[in-house]
Design an enzyme around this catalytic site. Structure first.
Site, mmCIF file in Angstrom:
data_model
loop_
_atom_site.group_PDB
_atom_site.id
_atom_site.type_symbol
_atom_site.label_atom_id
_atom_site.label_comp_id
_atom_site.label_asym_id
_atom_site.label_seq_id
_atom_site.Cartn_x
_atom_site.Cartn_y
_atom_site.Cartn_z
ATOM 1 C CG ASP A 12 -23.700 -18.063 24.992
ATOM 2 O OD1 ASP A 12 -23.806 -17.020 25.658
ATOM 3 O OD2 ASP A 12 -23.934 -19.192 25.464
ATOM 4 C CG ASP A 14 -21.735 -18.164 30.770
ATOM 5 O OD1 ASP A 14 -20.546 -17.838 30.893
ATOM 6 O OD2 ASP A 14 -22.679 -17.545 31.292
#
Length: 230
Positions: A12, A14
């Site tokens: 991922d 963020d």
């Protein structure tokens, strides 16, 4: 019985590679204040890993707006975010990112980003790490974002590796649900209270060892006594 070997790491963006999660919080907070909507830190945490549209729907909490209004608010939020993004540099990488990517490359592992963000390419460029990933899947890549497994399955397909040979790094419940639904092992990055659905929990990527990830995939279960959060 054939033992599966680790072939790919999927990240991922963020809150895992950089703290753009905080930028998203501040920009959604600004839009909410401009419009008079209630917004809190706890709600902001719930938006981690969630698409822009779904985030706005959560903030609206049942309020009904026209499609034009929805589009305009999402665009305004993105404008605020891009303004903040202009100040991002490679110094904003979170601890452990570069060593882990270097170790992965040296070990012959494939790497991908699977992010709900529609700005993933721009963020990776600002951080100077876009060339380090073999595949980048973002908010434009699939119709159904997290917690659906689609982003992760697309990443595995583009990497040409089976989902069961992938380990995902996530900081949000929605991403953990999606990655596990894709049949992948998941490392939760952050406080245990937020990532308790992961197979392994770490405080940052600086605490990750490839041997632990290889064992996760080989055993298809959490390693015993391997709670690494400090």
């Amino acid at each position: 019985m054939t033992t599966m070997t680790l072939q790919a790491l999927i990240f991922d963006l963020d809150g895992v590679l950089t703290d753009t999660a905080e930028l998203h919080y501040r920009t959604w907070q600004r839009v909410a204040e401009e419009e008079g909507f209630a917004f809190s830190r706890s709600l902001g945490d719930q938006l981690r890993g969630v698409s822009r549209r779904a985030s706005l729907e959560a903030i609206l909490a049942g309020r009904v707006l026209s499609e034009a209004q929805m589009t305009a608010l999402q665009a305004r939020k993105n404008d605020h975010f891009l303004t903040m993004l202009n100040h991002m540099t490679p110094a904003d990488l979170l601890p452990g990112v570069l060593p882990l990517l270097d170790d992965a490359r040296a070990s012959g592992l494939r790497t991908a980003v699977a992010s709900a963000s529609q700005n993933a390419h721009a963020v990776l460029d600002r951080l100077g790490i876009r060339p380090r990933f073999d595949v980048i899947c973002d908010g434009h890549s699939v119709l159904h974002s997290k917690p659906a497994p689609d982003l992760f399955l697309l990443a595995a397909t583009r990497l040409n590796v089976p989902p069961s040979a992938c380990v995902v790094f996530e900081d949000a419940a929605a991403g953990i649900v999606g990655a596990r639904a894709a049949g992948m092992m998941v490392v939760g990055v952050g406080p245990p209270s937020r990532v308790d659905g992961a197979n392994l929990v770490v405080s940052s990527l600086a605490n990750v060892r490839l041997a632990d990830l290889q064992r996760l995939v080989a055993d298809r279960q959490p390693p015993a006594a391997e709670e690494m959060y400090a």
